[in-house]
Design an enzyme around this catalytic site. Structure first.
Site, PDB file in Angstrom:
ATOM      1  CG  ASP A 127      -3.222  -3.501 -11.020  1.00  0.00           C
ATOM      2  OD1 ASP A 127      -2.659  -2.654 -11.747  1.00  0.00           O
ATOM      3  OD2 ASP A 127      -3.335  -3.357  -9.778  1.00  0.00           O
ATOM      4  CE  LYS A 147      12.688   5.229 -10.472  1.00  0.00           C
ATOM      5  NZ  LYS A 147      12.302   3.999 -11.178  1.00  0.00           N
ATOM      6  CE1 TYR A 198       3.931  -5.797  -6.863  1.00  0.00           C
ATOM      7  CE2 TYR A 198       2.094  -6.962  -7.861  1.00  0.00           C
ATOM      8  CZ  TYR A 198       2.585  -6.096  -6.919  1.00  0.00           C
ATOM      9  OH  TYR A 198       1.723  -5.519  -6.005  1.00  0.00           O
ATOM     10  NE  ARG A 203       0.627   5.992 -12.362  1.00  0.00           N
ATOM     11  CZ  ARG A 203       0.672   4.866 -13.074  1.00  0.00           C
ATOM     12  NH1 ARG A 203       1.840   4.400 -13.479  1.00  0.00           N
ATOM     13  NH2 ARG A 203      -0.445   4.211 -13.351  1.00  0.00           N
ATOM     14  CB  ALA A 237      -0.926   0.004   1.219  1.00  0.00           C
ATOM     15  CB  VAL A 238       2.102   3.579  -2.181  1.00  0.00           C
ATOM     16  CG1 VAL A 238       2.789   4.942  -2.263  1.00  0.00           C
ATOM     17  CG2 VAL A 238       3.138   2.457  -2.200  1.00  0.00           C
TER      18      VAL A 238
END
Length: 286
Positions: free
Chosen positions: A244, A215, A251, A213, A206-207
């Site tokens: 997705d 990194k 990944y 976007r 989770a970000v």
């Protein structure tokens, strides 16, 4: 009608292990991995009332079922432990370390994951978001209490600038990314691996939306690899939604490859089809 979705990180007891981790190393240059590397979703019935021993809240459901006790402030603080300060990996100005077992930091982690996984609803969205966040926090506390330190870890990404850290009155607010790391032995995944009885599973990446976007995800995946090597694991595994392309591209760039897919019938019941991706790690000398 408003729908509350269950936490994407359900608490599960984890097997114990007698393996030990390697000594901690010094911080590495930006964009590198430290030398330590080398050595469900568904609607809930209406709420009726609350009540739980010790002041914690347990939700009693109309159908007679119960959700886990929601953590009190005392329970969050009682998990306890010194903050893990070293960075496992750095990338593009972000540093990734193990989460400190302190209340405010755990609440921040729950917020980041809730922001990423909560599905907005038309009515009472703020209420359902807060409840969802409490469920995520309860699951986090459960895993920390019931998992050996070499079987589960929550990693956090933050600004790696030491000057900014010193100037911050609330360092935990610098956390902008989270990932869960667990040693598992699920048969459906093991059948795709050779010569092992367990693997390193990456989940709950989770970000915060405003930091995507940039990194942060790359830094989190690098740190996961460092930890997997420290725990002497041979394979890393994760799942991604088949549609997705952005996540799957991230990944794949990190070295993961698709080895299997959910059966096609899952789409008939309204679920998104997932792919299983794995990454081979160097063979260790045990």
């Amino acid at each position: 009608m408003a729908v509350l979705r269950a936490s994407p990180l359900p608490p599960q007891p984890l097997p114990s292990s007698s393996s030990s981790s390697t000594p901690q190393s010094q911080r590495s240059p930006r964009g590198s991995i430290t030398s330590a590397a080398l050595s469900r979703t568904g609607p809930h019935p209406p709420l009726l009332k609350t009540g739980c021993r010790g002041g914690a809240k347990k939700i009693l459901l109309a159908g007679g079922g119960r959700l886990p006790c929601l953590p009190t402030k005392q329970e969050v603080g009682a998990v306890g432990g010194a903050e893990e300060e070293r960075y496992l990996a750095r990338e593009a100005g972000w540093g990734v370390r193990r989460m400190g077992r302190i209340g405010e930091e755990m609440r921040r982690v729950a917020l980041v994951q809730a922001e990423a996984f909560h599905v907005p609803v038309a009515l009472f969205n703020d209420f359902f978001f807060d409840f969802f966040k409490a469920e995520v926090l309860a699951a986090l506390i459960y895993k920390l209490r019931n998992s050996p330190p070499d079987r589960y870890a929550c990693l956090v990404a933050e600004e790696a600038d030491e000057l900014l850290q010193l100037q911050s009155q609330a360092p935990f607010e610098k956390i902008i990314g989270v990932v869960d790391c667990t040693v598992q032995d699920e048969g459906d995944i093991l059948r795709n691996l050779q010569g092992v009885q367990e693997y390193f599973y990456v989940s709950g990446i989770a970000v915060l939306p405003s930091f995507r976007r940039r990194k942060v995800g790359t830094a989190l995946l690098k740190a996961c690899e460092v930890l997997a090597l420290e725990w002497r694991q041979r394979f890393m595994a994760l799942r991604a939604y088949e549609d997705d392309s952005s996540a799957r591209g991230l990944y794949a760039k990190a070295g993961y490859r698709v080895v299997s897919r959910d059966p096609g019938w899952v789409t008939w019941v309204g679920r998104r089809r997932r792919v299983l991706m794995i990454k081979d790690l160097p063979v260790h000398d045990f």
